[in-house]
Design a protein around this motif. Structure first.
Motif, PDB file in Angstrom:
ATOM      1  N   CYS A  49       0.853  -1.195   0.000  1.00  0.00           N
ATOM      2  CA  CYS A  49       0.000   0.000   0.000  1.00  0.00           C
ATOM      3  C   CYS A  49       0.881   1.235   0.000  1.00  0.00           C
ATOM      4  O   CYS A  49       2.114   1.151   0.095  1.00  0.00           O
ATOM      5  CB  CYS A  49      -0.935   0.009   1.206  1.00  0.00           C
ATOM      6  N   ALA A  50       0.252   2.394  -0.111  1.00  0.00           N
ATOM      7  CA  ALA A  50       0.998   3.655  -0.167  1.00  0.00           C
ATOM      8  C   ALA A  50       1.704   3.927   1.149  1.00  0.00           C
ATOM      9  O   ALA A  50       1.154   3.685   2.227  1.00  0.00           O
ATOM     10  CB  ALA A  50       0.038   4.796  -0.501  1.00  0.00           C
ATOM     11  N   ASN A  51       2.916   4.443   1.062  1.00  0.00           N
ATOM     12  CA  ASN A  51       3.674   4.832   2.244  1.00  0.00           C
ATOM     13  C   ASN A  51       2.907   5.914   3.013  1.00  0.00           C
ATOM     14  O   ASN A  51       2.395   6.862   2.420  1.00  0.00           O
ATOM     15  CB  ASN A  51       5.043   5.348   1.817  1.00  0.00           C
ATOM     16  N   SER A  52       2.833   5.799   4.291  1.00  0.00           N
ATOM     17  CA  SER A  52       2.005   6.703   5.106  1.00  0.00           C
ATOM     18  C   SER A  52       2.513   8.133   5.136  1.00  0.00           C
ATOM     19  O   SER A  52       1.752   9.067   5.427  1.00  0.00           O
ATOM     20  CB  SER A  52       1.923   6.170   6.544  1.00  0.00           C
ATOM     21  N   LYS A  59      -0.277  10.018  -2.473  1.00  0.00           N
ATOM     22  CA  LYS A  59      -0.956   8.869  -1.886  1.00  0.00           C
ATOM     23  C   LYS A  59      -2.156   8.467  -2.744  1.00  0.00           C
ATOM     24  O   LYS A  59      -2.399   7.283  -2.979  1.00  0.00           O
ATOM     25  CB  LYS A  59      -1.410   9.211  -0.462  1.00  0.00           C
ATOM     26  N   LYS A  60      -2.889   9.464  -3.242  1.00  0.00           N
ATOM     27  CA  LYS A  60      -4.047   9.177  -4.096  1.00  0.00           C
ATOM     28  C   LYS A  60      -3.592   8.493  -5.385  1.00  0.00           C
ATOM     29  O   LYS A  60      -4.244   7.564  -5.875  1.00  0.00           O
ATOM     30  CB  LYS A  60      -4.784  10.468  -4.410  1.00  0.00           C
ATOM     31  N   MET A  61      -2.468   8.948  -5.927  1.00  0.00           N
ATOM     32  CA  MET A  61      -1.940   8.342  -7.148  1.00  0.00           C
ATOM     33  C   MET A  61      -1.531   6.885  -6.901  1.00  0.00           C
ATOM     34  O   MET A  61      -1.860   5.992  -7.691  1.00  0.00           O
ATOM     35  CB  MET A  61      -0.732   9.141  -7.640  1.00  0.00           C
ATOM     36  N   ILE A  62      -0.840   6.637  -5.794  1.00  0.00           N
ATOM     37  CA  ILE A  62      -0.369   5.285  -5.483  1.00  0.00           C
ATOM     38  C   ILE A  62      -1.551   4.342  -5.267  1.00  0.00           C
ATOM     39  O   ILE A  62      -1.519   3.172  -5.674  1.00  0.00           O
ATOM     40  CB  ILE A  62       0.550   5.320  -4.241  1.00  0.00           C
ATOM     41  N   GLU A  63      -2.602   4.856  -4.657  1.00  0.00           N
ATOM     42  CA  GLU A  63      -3.785   4.023  -4.417  1.00  0.00           C
ATOM     43  C   GLU A  63      -4.457   3.590  -5.717  1.00  0.00           C
ATOM     44  O   GLU A  63      -5.137   2.567  -5.764  1.00  0.00           O
ATOM     45  CB  GLU A  63      -4.778   4.784  -3.529  1.00  0.00           C
ATOM     46  N   GLN A  64      -4.260   4.369  -6.793  1.00  0.00           N
ATOM     47  CA  GLN A  64      -4.842   4.018  -8.097  1.00  0.00           C
ATOM     48  C   GLN A  64      -3.919   3.127  -8.921  1.00  0.00           C
ATOM     49  O   GLN A  64      -4.327   2.578  -9.947  1.00  0.00           O
ATOM     50  CB  GLN A  64      -5.145   5.305  -8.889  1.00  0.00           C
ATOM     51  N   THR A  65      -2.668   2.992  -8.497  1.00  0.00           N
ATOM     52  CA  THR A  65      -1.674   2.252  -9.282  1.00  0.00           C
ATOM     53  C   THR A  65      -1.851   0.737  -9.110  1.00  0.00           C
ATOM     54  O   THR A  65      -1.890   0.234  -7.990  1.00  0.00           O
ATOM     55  CB  THR A  65      -0.247   2.652  -8.848  1.00  0.00           C
ATOM     56  N   VAL A  66      -1.938   0.030 -10.236  1.00  0.00           N
ATOM     57  CA  VAL A  66      -2.045  -1.446 -10.188  1.00  0.00           C
ATOM     58  C   VAL A  66      -0.911  -2.106 -10.973  1.00  0.00           C
ATOM     59  O   VAL A  66      -0.711  -3.312 -10.857  1.00  0.00           O
ATOM     60  CB  VAL A  66      -3.412  -1.922 -10.733  1.00  0.00           C
TER      61      VAL A  66
END
Length: 599
Positions: A49-52, A59-66
């Protein structure tokens, strides 16, 4: 799969690309060490998951990355070059793209000439005897024209070759060295006068106003109006300042400011202790906004990979995270050490404060509020990924398959950007293939001219699907909508004032009332594209008709000419064909006649 790719990344310099569940490109980044850089975005336990400690945006970008891809290069500098090139070509969602691709002009003087004259250049001229003044964001041509209006220099490049006095000498605008014995000292007086005008806009404007009043008193109103317009244009690039530099210092000053919805980049150019010009660009803020990256891109894009004629120390409004990398890159371009700094005291800090003051003023007086409102409404209606700040609109035109052309118009900053319009000669015969050809030509030019935020097509759902397929095959994401005329009895209907057109998106279609501002906005852009296509078609058709008449004189009938064009597309194609190729459509005798004509 993503976690495995991240853990296996090499410790080499390179670029990385993040994609969402729809294989849409989210972000392109560069790294000195791919493994360390990419891993810094993530935490691996208990699940990936995204680094805190990331910003909300990242963070929003990382959450969309697959998924992700990466490319290994030889150095961090190579990674910077590749990253910048790919951002311009692919326009990722979370990267900032500046579309100011123009180079700024300089006024120059070649001292090696016996009677030198001022001219304009956008690049370095290979001569040690060149003096440069600039760069000028606007008004360079107006300044130059004004210099020739107010001095007696050689007016045109070809004047000296004639060796005969001309009109310019007769109206007292040239000393006439082409024929008269003008001394070097006398001509230098005019050079010095011109130089003072170029270096001091206030003096230049004052002299132009004096001459404008003289023309008005003499009832020479057209000439007076021309000078009035010139004064206004020269004044537009002027930023007044009370900062007094006792020395002849040069600086390039960059500042970035933003509100919740818009950012602005301001550039100010100081030469010999005086501010000579300035420019700015607005950026509509979306999910990809980052002030640090915007300033970095502004510097990278302004200097590009071309050594500027005048290299000045660079002053910036905020600290940059990757300052060393940028300095190394610009030092290679400048062929000497680049100086980039954020001054904290003294007159140099005052210059930064001046740039920030102007940036804030530009944001306060931005007149595009109503336009931004309609853009947000279009974005919401059509579920667009980005605010459509820059829009490209496409249409095709032909007459019975003859003079087939495509047109692209551009809309940006509340107006049509006519310098960016493009027209295309097409070979395709049907509407579907014509749009495919037009859009493919545009996609192939993304390396030179970056993609927009939105495409609008004159057509329906079929052409919309075609555009999305073309973009997907090129790994470029652009929002696409289409607009078509409503059908009445299977025919396109357009009653004046009652144009109930249909707007198509990837997932929906909208039948808005003809009074709806959103529909009217799309119709306005579509109609401009249609006008551009029709205009270019008429010009092409006229040229074809003239060519046809000439062929008719050689015995090739209109019917045969039409048959040739339907098969080969254009007369330019026809010119390069062999007799054997032409005879596949007409007989050998006609083929020989046509080849003889083009000889």
């Amino acid at each position: 799969m993503l976690e495995q790719t991240i853990k296996q990344l090499p410790s080499s310099p390179g670029i990385y690309q993040y994609f969402d569940k729809n294989s849409r490109l989210l972000y392109i980044g560069k790294a000195k060490n791919l493994s360390n850089r990419v891993k810094s975005y993530w935490q691996f336990t208990p699940t990936l998951c995204a680094n805190s400690n990331l910003s909300l945006r990242i963070k929003k970008m990382i959450e969309q990355t697959v998924s992700m891809n990466y490319i290994v290069v030889n150095s961090e500098h190579d990674a910077l070059i590749l990253e910048n090139s790919l951002i311009k070509q692919l326009n990722p969602k979370y990267n900032i793209l500046l579309r100011d691709d123009k180079t700024y002009p300089y006024i120059y003087l070649d001292k090696s000439q016996k009677y030198p004259r001022f001219d304009i250049t956008r690049k370095i001229i290979n001569s040690k005897d060149i003096l440069y003044y600039g760069p000028y964001s606007i008004g360079a041509r107006d300044i130059l024209d004004s210099v020739y209006e107010l001095t007696k220099l050689v007016q045109k490049k070809g004047c000296l070759k004639s060796k005969k006095l001309c009109l310019y000498h007769q109206i007292d605008k040239c000393l006439g060295p082409c024929e008269l014995p003008v001394t070097k000292e006398r001509y230098q007086e005019e050079i010095d006068k011109a130089t003072s005008y170029i270096k001091n806009k206030k003096t230049l404007i004052h002299k132009l106003q004096e001459k404008m009043e003289f023309y008005a008193d003499e009832m020479r109103f057209e000439e007076a109006a021309e000078l009035r317009d010139r004064v206004q244009k020269i004044s537009r690039s002027e930023i007044t300042s009370d900062i007094d530099f006792a020395t002849n210092e040069d600086y390039d000053i960059f500042a970035v400011r933003n509100t919740s919805s818009k950012a602005v980049v301001v550039r100010i150019f100081m030469r010999s202790g005086k501010i000579i010009s300035s420019s700015h660009d607005y950026i509509n803020i979306n999910e990809g906004f980052d002030e640090n990256e915007l300033l970095f891109r502004a510097l990278l894009d302004f200097y590009k990979d071309i050594k500027p004629p005048i290299i000045a120390p660079i002053l910036i409004s905020k600290d940059l995270e990757e300052l060393n990398l940028l300095q190394e890159h610009l030092s290679r371009i400048f062929e000497r050490k680049a100086s980039i700094s954020r001054p904290l005291r003294g007159k140099r800090k005052d210059l930064i404060e001046l740039a920030i003051l102007n940036a804030d003023e530009l944001l306060n007086r931005d007149k595009n509020v109503n336009n931004t409102k309609i853009l947000h409404e279009i974005q919401e209606l059509c579920s667009l990924e980005k605010l459509p700040s820059r829009v490209e609109v496409f249409d095709n035109s032909h007459m019975s398959g003859v003079a087939t052309v495509g047109a692209m118009i551009v809309y940006e900053n509340s107006k049509f950007d006519k310098k960016s319009y493009r027209t295309y000669h097409l070979e395709a015969k049907d509407e579907y293939a014509q749009m495919r050809e037009t859009l493919t030509k545009r996609v192939n030019s993304f390396t030179k001219s970056s993609p927009p935020d939105l495409w609008i097509l004159d057509g329906g759902a079929t052409l919309l699907k075609l555009a999305i397929e073309i973009l997907n095959s090129s790994s470029v994401f652009i929002d696409v909508i289409a607009i078509s005329k409503e059908k009445v009895d299977a025919k396109a209907h357009r009653a004046k004032g009652k144009a109930n057109d249909i707007i198509y998106t990837k997932d929906d279609l909208f039948r808005l009332k003809n009074s709806d501002k959103r529909l009217q906005w799309v119709q306005n852009l579509r109609d401009e594209a249609h006008r551009s296509a029709i205009t270019f078609h008429k010009k092409t058709k006229l040229k074809l008709d003239q060519e046809s008449k000439l062929l008719n004189m050689y015995g090739i009938s209109e019917a045969k000419v039409k048959k040739l064009l339907q098969h080969f597309g254009t007369f330019n194609e026809l010119k390069n064909l062999s007799i054997e190729e032409i005879s596949t459509v007409l007989n050998v005798k006609d083929a020989k006649t046509i080849k003889e004509y083009y000889k």
